[in-house]
Design a protein around this motif. Structure first.
Motif, PDB file in Angstrom:
ATOM      1  N   HIS A 349      19.704  84.281  39.271  1.00  0.00           N
ATOM      2  CA  HIS A 349      20.605  83.760  40.300  1.00  0.00           C
ATOM      3  C   HIS A 349      20.579  82.244  40.322  1.00  0.00           C
ATOM      4  O   HIS A 349      21.623  81.587  40.349  1.00  0.00           O
ATOM      5  N   ASN A 352      22.246  81.058  36.988  1.00  0.00           N
ATOM      6  CA  ASN A 352      23.663  81.391  36.823  1.00  0.00           C
ATOM      7  C   ASN A 352      24.578  80.617  37.778  1.00  0.00           C
ATOM      8  O   ASN A 352      25.702  80.270  37.413  1.00  0.00           O
ATOM      9  N   ASN A 353      24.109  80.354  38.984  1.00  0.00           N
ATOM     10  CA  ASN A 353      24.962  79.624  39.926  1.00  0.00           C
ATOM     11  C   ASN A 353      25.279  78.211  39.459  1.00  0.00           C
ATOM     12  O   ASN A 353      26.459  77.847  39.360  1.00  0.00           O
ATOM     13  N   VAL A 355      25.009  77.082  36.428  1.00  0.00           N
ATOM     14  CA  VAL A 355      25.755  77.206  35.173  1.00  0.00           C
ATOM     15  C   VAL A 355      27.218  77.523  35.474  1.00  0.00           C
ATOM     16  O   VAL A 355      28.137  76.973  34.857  1.00  0.00           O
ATOM     17  N   ALA A 356      27.414  78.415  36.464  1.00  0.00           N
ATOM     18  CA  ALA A 356      28.794  78.780  36.840  1.00  0.00           C
ATOM     19  C   ALA A 356      29.571  77.539  37.304  1.00  0.00           C
ATOM     20  O   ALA A 356      30.731  77.352  36.954  1.00  0.00           O
TER      21      ALA A 356
ATOM     22  N   GLY B  84      25.519  86.186  41.101  1.00  0.00           N
ATOM     23  CA  GLY B  84      24.858  85.218  40.205  1.00  0.00           C
ATOM     24  C   GLY B  84      23.811  85.911  39.343  1.00  0.00           C
ATOM     25  O   GLY B  84      23.336  85.369  38.373  1.00  0.00           O
ATOM     26  N   PRO B 106      28.293  83.044  35.139  1.00  0.00           N
ATOM     27  CA  PRO B 106      29.603  82.356  35.135  1.00  0.00           C
ATOM     28  C   PRO B 106      30.666  83.273  34.533  1.00  0.00           C
ATOM     29  O   PRO B 106      30.355  84.025  33.607  1.00  0.00           O
TER      30      PRO B 106
END
Lengths: 566, 127
Positions: A349, A352-353, A355-356, B84, B106
């Motif tokens: 989490h 990924n956040n 990276v997003a 996420g 993502p």
């Protein structure tokens, strides 16, 4: 004495094994004691009551015998006495003093009484022999000094003890007083003695007669008769008032005897029955030996049963303990995995956040660059390449976190009896779906009716998926005939699952390291190097083995061996 | 584009802001919220929202809780869960409570748009 092999229970610690061994020992001791004590009490009581009852029975039997023989002997003596008394009272003194008359009478007696009387005589009050007929020449005999005559003088009739007569022969005399004379008859000692000698009790029992001084009054065919002193002692102990006196366990020359004594001849003689204790109580001894044998057998049986039962119970408890320990181990492992899973999820989490956001920002830049005003911008191509790289690396981060989660994900580690063919079939179906666009054929070649194995189905599937994925990856995509084959086979007490491919093969140098964690030959970003080491760990945990054979250009085979369920 | 508004809910402001800009650029009528509670308030004030993109993990009212409220008050609004981390269980739980599907961050904007269109045409497919 108590050998208990618990080494096969790997889960048990040394402390536990010590505890189980001590538990077995205690259980054996308690079982033996609690079984042995009642057995001992019952055996002792039974022995005591049987002993008492049997001895009473034997004593009663001996009593009866003694009375019977006493009666016989008394009857014999009384009969002889009555004959002489009748003779004395039927004739006057002068007639009795006639030798001719005495000869006639003796002759009659001999005819009718089987020569019991050896002679007949008449003695005057001074002890001189007045008349005599019989086997001996006694006419000048004088009995005034003899013990028996002195006793006879004082009584109306008298039966003497056995003594060596004037002729040197053992005999005893019956005398009856008649006025001033005494009618005397000598009884055939052999005839009298044989009545007693013929008495037999059991195998070792015989009889004899003693006088009050302990002198033998009959012969004995056996030489085991103790000395006169012994008899005197026995007689002095017995209160012989017409009652039977029994002395058991009287030891003489290393043997034990039972003596039964009963008075005869008004208490002047004693009929003695002698028998070895072993013979008299032979049945009691036999019963005792049988009892001891049964007791020993029962004790041995109790000990064996206690050992077997204690070992079986301990084995069962050890199994339960081992299973419990195994379960605890699994719970600990599951908890560890769960924590690892939570950690992995958190990391995923947190990575990924951002990276997003980066990917989206790059995307936004890309969106803006696509507007007309930026089309003429210098380095537009370079911008676009950089953005594509950001996007690609974002996707890589996502992939890594996915794998991390997949590694840490919760599987069901419970070992159950599973049918390997069913798992292979399902896995092949899954992978066929995934690889339908790759020109790789996935084939299953399964031996029907395979025995079950004790394994975690999800973990085995994880292993198979991993191996099949690796196999597919090793096949050159340009090849037309890519083949992955999964073969199941029953091999004695094991099951083998072979995953073979016709891919590029693994170089020899890498074969040794293939199951090591983080070892990978895949390009950076394609493999974590954890897959095979996880497979190795899973298979080893199930008590199995995994090996690899490979040849460059020919392909690779992974062979999993799992033990069959019990 | 969908005949209504798209509400994006996520506590990660930079993400929401950028995604919304990119969607607006693609002719999507987007409104944003930075928490579950704010999303519910927005739904009250904006009756023409037809689709919600909802982050699973948020401080305060989390995605699943927000989804339950949305589905109980506005059952016709479609929700796509965004996570996420690849916790499939949570995502599947979202679907259990009425979410249309889930996506993992993502995620490519075009994939997101395709999923949104799919959600909007769901009813047509089931007809």
């Amino acid at each position: 004495m108590i050998h208990l092999d618990l080494s096969k229970y790997n889960e048990l610690k040394d402390m536990d094994i010590g505890y189980y061994k001590s538990f077995t020992r205690k259980m054996v001791i308690f079982t033996v004691l609690f079984s042995f004590i009642p057995l001992l009490v019952v055996s002792t009581l039974s022995h005591h009551y049987f002993n008492t009852a049997y001895k009473e029975k034997v004593v009663a039997h001996i009593n009866e015998l003694a009375f019977k023989h006493k009666q016989n002997i008394d009857n014999f003596l009384n009969e002889q006495l009555m004959n002489i008394r009748t003779l004395a009272h039927s004739h006057d003194s002068s007639k009795l003093s006639s030798e001719t008359f005495l000869r006639q009478v003796l002759s009659v007696f001999k005819e009718s009484h089987s020569s019991v009387f050896v002679d007949l005589g008449v003695i005057d009050k001074t002890g001189g022999l007045v008349a005599y007929t019989g086997a001996f020449k006694l006419m000048s005999a004088n009995y005034s000094e003899t013990d028996w005559f002195n006793k006879a003088k004082e009584r109306e009739f008298f039966i003497s003890d056995v003594f060596l007569g004037l002729e040197g022969q053992p005999n005893f005399i019956i005398t009856v007083k008649k006025d001033e004379i005494f009618l005397m008859a000598t009884v055939d000692f052999k005839a009298f003695s044989s009545i007693v000698e013929d008495i037999r009790i059991g195998e070792t029992g015989f009889a004899f007669i003693l006088n009050r001084q302990g002198n033998l009054q009959t012969l004995s065919r056996y030489n085991v008769v103790p000395s006169r002193m012994v008899y005197r002692e026995l007689i002095s102990k017995a209160s012989l008032n017409d009652n039977v006196a029994i002395f058991s366990n009287f030891k003489y020359l290393g043997k034990k005897y039972v003596y039964t004594m009963i008075p005869l001849k008004g208490g002047e003689w004693v009929l003695v029955l002698q028998q070895e204790v072993q013979d008299a109580f032979s049945k009691l001894y036999t019963a005792r030996y049988i009892g001891i044998a049964v007791f020993v057998f029962a004790v041995v049986g109790i000990i064996i049963i206690a050992l077997v039962v204690a070992r079986k119970i301990t084995k069962y408890l050890a199994e339960v303990g081992a299973a419990k320990e195994k379960m605890h181990e699994r719970v600990r492992e599951t908890n560890k995995l769960a924590s690892l899973g939570e950690l992995a999820a958190g990391i995923a989490h947190e990575i990924n956040n951002p990276v997003a956001i980066m990917v989206e920002e790059a995307g936004w830049i890309g969106d803006l660059l696509s507007e007309e005003e930026f089309q003429e911008t210098e380095n537009l191509t370079e911008f676009k390449r950089a953005l594509a790289q950001i996007k690609q690396q974002g996707a890589r981060c996502k992939d890594i976190t996915l794998k991390l989660l997949s590694f840490a994900r919760r599987t069901d580690p419970r070992m159950v009896n599973v049918q390997m063919n069913a798992i292979v079939e399902e896995t092949v179906k899954l992978t066929r779906q995934s690889f339908k666009f790759r020109r790789v054929e996935i084939k299953a070649n399964m031996q029907p009716e395979l025995p079950t194995v004790s394994a975690s189905a999800t973990e085995v599937q994880q292993v198979l998926l991993n191996l099949i994925n690796n196999a597919v990856d090793s096949i050159d995509v340009s090849k037309d005939d890519g083949l992955v084959e999964i073969i199941t086979k029953n091999d004695n007490d094991h099951i083998t699952i072979t995953v073979c491919d016709n891919g590029q093969g693994i170089p020899n140098a890498n074969l040794d390291k293939i199951f090591e964690p983080f070892f990978t030959t895949k390009p950076v970003g394609k493999g974590t190097g954890l897959g095979l080491s996880i497979c190795y760990g899973i298979i080893k945990k199930m008590g199995g083995d995994i090996t690899v054979k490979s040849e460059i250009g020919q392909g690779t085979c992974f062979v999993i061996t799992l033990p069959q369920s019990d | 584009m969908f005949g209504g508004k798209l509400l994006i809910v996520d506590d990660e402001a930079p993400f929401v802001d950028t995604v919304s800009k990119r969607l607006i650029k693609r002719q999507v009528n987007v409104i944003i919220a930075y928490s579950g509670q704010e999303a519910l308030n927005k739904l009250k004030s904006e009756p023409d929202v037809v689709l919600v993109i909802l982050d699973v993990k948020m401080p305060g009212m989390d995605g699943i809780e927000t989804l339950k409220h949305i589905k109980s008050q506005y059952p016709l609004i479609e929700v796509i869960m965004l996570t996420g981390h690849a916790n499939v269980e949570t995502a599947v739980e979202g679907i259990k409570y009425g979410a249309f599907d889930y996506l993992m961050k993502p995620c490519d904007i075009d994939v997101l748009l395709a999923k949104c269109e799919e959600a909007m045409t769901k009813d047509l497919k089931t007809l």
